[in-house]
Design a protein around this motif. Structure first.
Motif, PDB file in Angstrom:
ATOM      1  N   ASN B  66       0.806  -1.226   0.000  1.00 56.08           N
ATOM      2  CA  ASN B  66       0.000   0.000   0.000  1.00 56.08           C
ATOM      3  C   ASN B  66       0.842   1.282   0.000  1.00 56.08           C
ATOM      4  OD1 ASN B  66       0.935   0.150   2.597  1.00 56.08           O
ATOM      5  ND2 ASN B  66      -1.060   0.338   3.586  1.00 56.08           N
ATOM      6  N   THR B  67       2.105   1.192  -0.411  1.00 50.58           N
ATOM      7  CA  THR B  67       2.941   2.394  -0.351  1.00 50.58           C
ATOM      8  C   THR B  67       3.455   2.799  -1.726  1.00 50.58           C
ATOM      9  OG1 THR B  67       4.952   1.132  -0.085  1.00 50.58           O
ATOM     10  CG2 THR B  67       3.825   1.774   1.924  1.00 50.58           C
ATOM     11  N   ARG B  68       3.691   4.106  -1.842  1.00 50.63           N
ATOM     12  CA  ARG B  68       4.430   4.613  -2.990  1.00 50.63           C
ATOM     13  C   ARG B  68       5.593   5.415  -2.416  1.00 50.63           C
ATOM     14  NH1 ARG B  68       0.854   8.430  -5.421  1.00 50.63           N
ATOM     15  NH2 ARG B  68      -0.407   8.181  -3.549  1.00 50.63           N
ATOM     16  N   THR B  69       6.792   5.221  -2.914  1.00 50.66           N
ATOM     17  CA  THR B  69       7.968   5.864  -2.332  1.00 50.66           C
ATOM     18  C   THR B  69       8.689   6.689  -3.381  1.00 50.66           C
ATOM     19  OG1 THR B  69       8.204   3.929  -0.924  1.00 50.66           O
ATOM     20  CG2 THR B  69      10.082   5.426  -1.028  1.00 50.66           C
ATOM     21  N   ARG B  70       9.118   7.856  -2.950  1.00 45.99           N
ATOM     22  CA  ARG B  70       9.808   8.752  -3.871  1.00 45.99           C
ATOM     23  C   ARG B  70      11.099   9.249  -3.208  1.00 45.99           C
ATOM     24  NH1 ARG B  70       7.517  11.827  -7.995  1.00 45.99           N
ATOM     25  NH2 ARG B  70       5.369  11.483  -7.390  1.00 45.99           N
ATOM     26  N   LEU B  71      12.207   9.227  -3.942  1.00 42.91           N
ATOM     27  CA  LEU B  71      13.471   9.719  -3.391  1.00 42.91           C
ATOM     28  C   LEU B  71      13.474  11.242  -3.408  1.00 42.91           C
ATOM     29  CD1 LEU B  71      16.109   7.435  -5.173  1.00 42.91           C
ATOM     30  CD2 LEU B  71      14.863   7.023  -3.059  1.00 42.91           C
ATOM     31  N   GLN B  72      14.039  11.833  -2.390  1.00 42.88           N
ATOM     32  CA  GLN B  72      14.051  13.294  -2.333  1.00 42.88           C
ATOM     33  C   GLN B  72      15.381  13.920  -2.734  1.00 42.88           C
ATOM     34  OE1 GLN B  72      12.309  14.566   1.458  1.00 42.88           O
ATOM     35  NE2 GLN B  72      10.452  14.690   0.218  1.00 42.88           N
ATOM     36  N   GLY B  73      16.367  13.076  -2.929  1.00 42.70           N
ATOM     37  CA  GLY B  73      17.631  13.589  -3.486  1.00 42.70           C
ATOM     38  C   GLY B  73      18.472  14.401  -2.522  1.00 42.70           C
ATOM     39  N   LYS B  74      18.109  14.438  -1.248  1.00 41.04           N
ATOM     40  CA  LYS B  74      18.922  15.193  -0.296  1.00 41.04           C
ATOM     41  C   LYS B  74      18.739  14.634   1.114  1.00 41.04           C
ATOM     42  CE  LYS B  74      15.551  18.782   0.690  1.00 41.04           C
ATOM     43  NZ  LYS B  74      14.350  18.891  -0.045  1.00 41.04           N
ATOM     44  N   PRO B  75      19.722  14.865   1.980  1.00 42.99           N
ATOM     45  CA  PRO B  75      19.549  14.421   3.367  1.00 42.99           C
ATOM     46  C   PRO B  75      18.519  15.299   4.086  1.00 42.99           C
ATOM     47  CG  PRO B  75      21.621  15.610   3.126  1.00 42.99           C
ATOM     48  CD  PRO B  75      21.021  15.508   1.763  1.00 42.99           C
ATOM     49  N   LEU B  76      18.195  14.947   5.319  1.00 47.31           N
ATOM     50  CA  LEU B  76      17.206  15.728   6.064  1.00 47.31           C
ATOM     51  C   LEU B  76      17.763  17.116   6.368  1.00 47.31           C
ATOM     52  CD1 LEU B  76      14.470  15.880   7.384  1.00 47.31           C
ATOM     53  CD2 LEU B  76      15.421  14.801   9.411  1.00 47.31           C
ATOM     54  N   MET B  77      17.005  18.119   5.952  1.00 45.32           N
ATOM     55  CA  MET B  77      17.458  19.498   6.117  1.00 45.32           C
ATOM     56  C   MET B  77      16.580  20.187   7.150  1.00 45.32           C
ATOM     57  SD  MET B  77      19.776  19.512   3.685  1.00 45.32           S
ATOM     58  CE  MET B  77      20.199  21.109   3.061  1.00 45.32           C
TER      59      MET B  77
END
Ligand SMILES: Nc1ncnc2c1ncn2[C@@H]1O[C@H](COP(=O)(O)OP(=O)(O)O)[C@@H](O)[C@H]1O
Ligand SMILES: [Mg+2]
Lengths: 597, 467
Positions: B66-77
């Protein structure tokens, strides 16, 4: 020399990465990882999969990025510009990094380890046609005001001098001497390279019969370390490991100090950087920084470089030893290094031995401590490397693996004690649990250089302390009031020994460093007082009366009242004490007579 | 537009494993959509196209498909701005006070970067807390990391509040002083207690609060102190402020770390904590300090509760190995009704030596402190003896020590929650108590100083002077 891609990143787990490649990497080879060219080291090879530990944070690395082989193991540069400097765990110069990238450490700061532009005044010491071998000093450079740097033929090289440059100014990469070995010509510059994990060779080992004089009474007098010896300082947090290491770095009579801050506090490195240039070496009047090199890989810097920092440090130490210097290396703390091993080992999913530490912990420790020693070098000079390692036992419990395994490979054990530290008895070196296995070998030196009966007095002093230990067990149960006077006197003199002799104030201008001769005289005054007081007891003079004369306080205060350069004052003090106790005796005898009459 | 990955390969505790991921970078953030809800996660391990992701909001309700995952391209800011002062944020730095979004001036990676040791400035400036046991014996220095080791049921929160209320930091004034408060796994009422006392103290608009409460997601707890410290760094190094950071409770933080480590199947070291606990804690504590060329400073007061009151437990133990001393609270003193129950012998301030004495506090300070430690240590020995042979059987001098011990605890250690003593009062009080002991016993003080300062006291005099 065009570098090509030799492998690509396949997996990333903290500082450990997996590389897939057709190229055969070598074990312990240095590699450059990713587009950022982070420095790494091959630590395992299984078929086409190679495991690399990376010396920098791996945040942002991606699968598929290149890994480049360098064909050589993790190597450091050895040449002028080391002393007075500060490097990270893989010999990157922290001051110059700061100039380039500011207050915070960025990744991928690939920099020349030593300054390539600086011109050094070089004096050439060989002539054309001369036959030279490993360790031969071919030139000299005044590296700092305290250290004359000797440029040597690297180990495993010999031949005939084919060409020499004139005396003059050179940068470290300029060729100053060419040596012909068979058909090959070796171009020698001011630098050589050496793989850190390999011990530098020497001609032969020498006996360890000269002490490393530290100016710390409890060490020099009770538990001395030899030049070329090994010592461990275990202790829970706040017991004084770092301060003891700093004291030794400041005052011990080594020619060169290598101080490795391995996984500890940033401020402690800063403290050394601020203090050492201001402190004066008592032996030559120069700033202490002029004989010191710092390796700073603090607790928040990458863990793999922490693991390497110990090897970088010992390699620097060996290099200066080869020049004929006595080098002392302080590693604070070896436990952090062992933990770095554990962390990497855990990520490799190796089967742990005790408390998660890898099974090879003991062998790594023994390899490290074996690099200490006093040796005859290939060039005929004599040098030494003494290792003093702090150990930070988990929970302050000495039964843990790092302390226990270290104990097998060192010969001086300075056990720091939490309860002494709590009562601010510093240095908190416990005189019952500590030991030195060098005593016997060092005895002749002490007898010759301090006093013929130094060792006898030392034994008497430590007997009194042992005796006190036993008595205190009794006192805990019944109090001291009902002890016989001889035993009360033991307690009294032992207190004076503890407060006046064992306690030493690192922050006091005079007390911070005390020459051996003064240590002897202090011990002498304490024992003279004891002997004299003991003779008063049969007359029925109670210890409390002797105490009220203030003689014990006077010997306790010697460290503050008699300065280091005034040995004559001891004679006066001893006479004064004797006179007061004579008077007390006379008093008693006359009152006895009165009673009898 | 980045690719969306549908479904998961595996779910284990707070971790999910995603297959077939291309171009992921280590420690990159991902956004996971579960139905209508979005959660954040961080990639903590990559193997080929398989990524291990830790989900900050927890994995409840997530299934394999039930998930969709997307990369954000950066560490936690962490979005940063001076407007953060006065705001209340969740454990990941998102506003929860209903006062609207933050418009960031800067946005920094929450992991920070290590300070180059050559660029540190050695801390030397005394912070007067008005609390005798701290100012006199375990002096707090600007730029220091000085934790409070406490136990459950002890008044560590009060002590922290009193420190914040009374602390006088050299160089700090209303305009350049800030408090960053990070709660990790603490109860709502504890967080509320802090908020109210900041409000009462009139400093609420100087405070940034990060709240990860006991019922908030465990994984989020890992990033809370990092968001807080990044904010502190921004305020100190970009805005030149003197920042006091309170981190509580470090024990909950370390437990969260252990939970994630065991979900990953890592080899534990002591008591199940991961082998990297030391390095991880250091990556937080070492963010205190002074940086050359920057006006501001970061002083840290982490609070931790010692499990089972055991100071050798890995959390206090490793903390003590990293921080620059510790203030230890004691159940025994608390039960005697002594506030603050600071047990001075195991307490220590490592930076004190360079920040007290002439030119800093008062010339006699080092010697007085030393003597109080030594004499009080002797009291402990004599108490042990007295418990065996009875107090009446003690020698006269031992009785004097017993008396000194009682007064020392009742008057020097104990003080009112609202009592603010300046350093002169603290040291004078120390001299007064030393007056209960004969001069010959004071072997840590130089004869000259004794000559000028020592006044013998008897019990009644002390009692009278005191009231
Ligand atoms: N010889 C000494 N003289 C005076 N103070 C000392 C001495 N040794 C240790 N101390 C005190 O103990 C504190 C902790 O010592 P430190 O060396 O930092 O401990 P560790 O490295 O074992 O944690 C120091 O800050 C200092 O106040
Ligand atoms: Mg230390």
């Amino acid at each position: 020399m065009a570098e090509q891609v030799h492998g690509t990143i396949y997996g990333i787990n903290g500082p450990v990465i997996k590389v897939h490649s057709e190229h055969a990497f070598q074990m312990l080879e240095m590699v450059l990882v990713g587009h950022a060219r982070l420095i790494g080291e091959v630590i395992r090879i299984v078929d086409k999969e190679t495991i690399v530990q990376v010396y920098e944070t791996t945040t942002g690395l991606k699968v598929g990025e290149p890994v480049i082989s360098t064909g050589k193991p993790l190597t450091i540069k050895l040449g002028p510009g080391i002393i007075g400097n500060i490097f990270d765990g893989i010999e990157r110069p922290l001051s110059r990094i700061a100039e380039n990238t500011g207050a915070f450490l960025k990744r991928g700061s690939v920099m020349d380890n030593l300054d390539h532009d600086k011109l050094w005044d070089v004096k050439i010491l060989v002539r054309r046609g001369e036959k030279v071998g490993p360790g031969k000093v071919i030139a000299e450079v005044q590296e700092t005001s305290s250290v004359l740097h000797k440029i040597m033929v690297p180990p495993n090289m010999e031949g005939e001098v084919a060409e020499v440059a004139a005396d003059g100014q050179y940068t470290i990469n300029q060729v100053i001497v060419r040596i012909q070995e068979g058909k090959t010509i070796h171009n020698l510059t001011l630098v050589q390279e050496w793989p850190v994990r390999e011990a530098r060779p020497y001609k032969k080992r020498q006996p360890l019969d000269i002490p490393l004089v530290t100016g710390q009474r409890v060490i020099d007098t009770l538990f001395p370390i030899a030049k070329g010896g090994t010592a461990a300082i275990p202790g829970g947090f706040g017991t004084g490991k770092t301060l003891t290491q700093h004291q030794l770095a400041k005052w011990s009579d080594a020619d060169i100090i290598v101080y490795v801050g391995c996984g500890e506090r940033g401020n402690e490195i800063t403290e050394v950087l601020e203090d050492f240039p201001k402190l004066i070496d008592p032996r030559n009047g120069r700033p202490l920084m002029e004989r010191t090199v710092l390796i700073g890989n603090t607790s928040n810097m990458p863990v793999a470089a922490r693991e390497a920092s110990i090897y970088t440090g010992i390699t620097l130490a060996e290099y200066y030893r080869d020049m004929g210097y006595h080098v002392a290396i302080m590693a604070d703390s070896t436990s952090r290094w062992a933990e770095a091993l554990r962390e990497i080992s855990g990520r490799l999913e190796e089967m742990p031995a005790e408390e998660g530490f890898p099974a090879y912990l003991p062998s790594r420790l023994s390899e490290f401590y074996e690099r200490a020693g006093r040796v005859e070098n290939f060039n005929g000079t004599e040098g030494s490397v003494s290792i003093i390692g702090a150990v930070s036992p988990q929970g302050g419990d000495f039964s843990e693996p790092v302390t226990q395994n270290t104990k097998r490979f060192i010969r001086c054990f300075w056990a720091l004690d939490k309860s002494l530290a709590y009562t601010r008895h510093y240095p908190a070196i416990n005189w019952i649990n500590s030991y030195s296995e060098y005593l016997e070998d060092l005895a002749p030196w002490y007898e010759e250089n301090a006093n013929a009966d130094f060792m006898e007095k030392r034994i008497r002093l430590s007997r009194i302390l042992q005796e006190e230990g036993k008595l205190l067990d009794i006192v805990k149960l019944i109090g001291s009031d009902i002890l016989p006077d001889e035993q009360k006197l033991i307690l009294e003199i032992a207190r004076a020994i503890r407060q006046g002799f064992l306690q030493q104030n690192a922050y006091h201008e005079q007390d911070t460093y005390v020459p051996i001769k003064k240590q002897y005289l202090m011990m002498d005054s304490l024992l003279k007082l004891y002997d004299r007081a003991l003779k008063l007891l049969p007359l029925g003079i109670p210890v409390s009366v002797i105490r009220n004369t203030g003689v014990f306080e006077d010997v306790i205060r010697i460290k503050y009242t008699i300065s280091n350069d005034d040995p004559g004052a001891f004679e006066t003090l001893n006479q004064d004490i004797a006179a007061r106790l004579d008077a007390l005796e006379a008093d008693y005898r006359s009152s006895e007579r009165v009673k009898v009459q | 537009m980045s690719i969306e990955y549908m479904g998961l390969k595996e779910i284990s505790g707070p971790l999910v494993i995603i297959d077939g991921v291309k171009d992921a970078s280590f420690e990159e953030m991902v956004e996971i959509t579960v139905g209508k809800q979005k959660r954040l996660g961080r990639i903590i391990q990559i193997e080929g196209e398989t990524c291990v992701v830790q989900v900050f909001e927890g994995t409840m309700g997530i299934s394999l498909d039930n998930t969709r995952t997307r990369l954000q391209g950066k560490p936690l800011m962490m979005p940063l701005s001076k407007e953060l002062l006065g705001r209340v944020l969740d454990g990941m730095g998102r506003p929860v006070d209903g006062l609207g979004e933050i418009y960031p001036d800067k946005s920094w990676d929450i992991n920070g970067e290590p300070i180059n040791p050559v660029m540190r400035e050695y801390p030397r400036n005394f912070i007067q807390t008005g609390i005798s046991s701290i100012d006199g014996l375990t002096t707090l220095i600007r730029g220091q990391k000085l934790p409070v080791f406490s136990g459950s049921g002890l008044p560590h929160n009060q002590l922290a509040v009193q420190i914040v209320r009374q602390a006088k930091i050299t160089g700090a004034n209303e305009d350049n002083f800030a408090i960053v408060f990070a709660a990790m796994g603490v109860k709502y009422d504890v967080a509320e207690y802090f908020r109210q006392s900041f409000e009462k103290g009139g400093v609420l608009d100087r405070v940034v609060m990060f709240l990860n409460l006991a019922n908030d997601p465990v994984v989020e707890r890992i990033v809370t102190p990092r968001c807080a410290l990044t904010t502190a760094e921004y305020l100190a190094y970009e805005r030149g402020m003197h920042v006091l950071v309170i981190l509580t409770d470090m024990t909950s933080y370390a437990e969260a770390l252990r939970e994630i480590s065991s979900s990953k199947g890592e080899i534990p070291s002591r008591k199940g904590y991961p082998g990297y606990l030391y390095s991880d804690l250091a990556s937080l504590y070492e963010r205190a300090g002074l940086v050359r060329g920057c006006k501001g400073s970061i002083t840290q007061i982490p609070i931790l509760t010692m499990p089972n009151d055991d100071i050798t437990h890995p959390i206090p133990d490793l903390t003590g190995y990293i921080t620059e001393g510790q203030i230890v609270l004691d159940k025994g003193l608390h039960q005697k009704g002594i506030y603050p129950p600071v047990i001075v012998l195991p307490s220590l301030s490592r930076l004190m030596k360079d920040g007290i004495g002439k030119g800093y506090t008062r010339e006699d300070h080092p010697q007085v402190a030393n003597q109080l430690f030594a004499s009080y240590a002797k009291v402990q020995e004599i108490r042990a003896l007295a418990s065996v042979i009875g107090e009446d059987e003690l020698s006269d001098i031992d009785k004097k020590y017993m008396r000194f011990g009682r007064f020392f605890e009742a008057q020097f250690i104990a003080q009112d929650f609202h009592e603010d003593r300046d350093i002169n009062q603290t040291l004078d009080l120390g001299w007064m108590l030393l007056g209960l002991l004969p001069k010959e016993e004071l072997d840590r003080i130089s004869p000259e100083l004794l000559e000028s300062r020592y006044v013998p006291m008897d019990e009644d005099e002390v009692a009278k002077l005191w009231t």
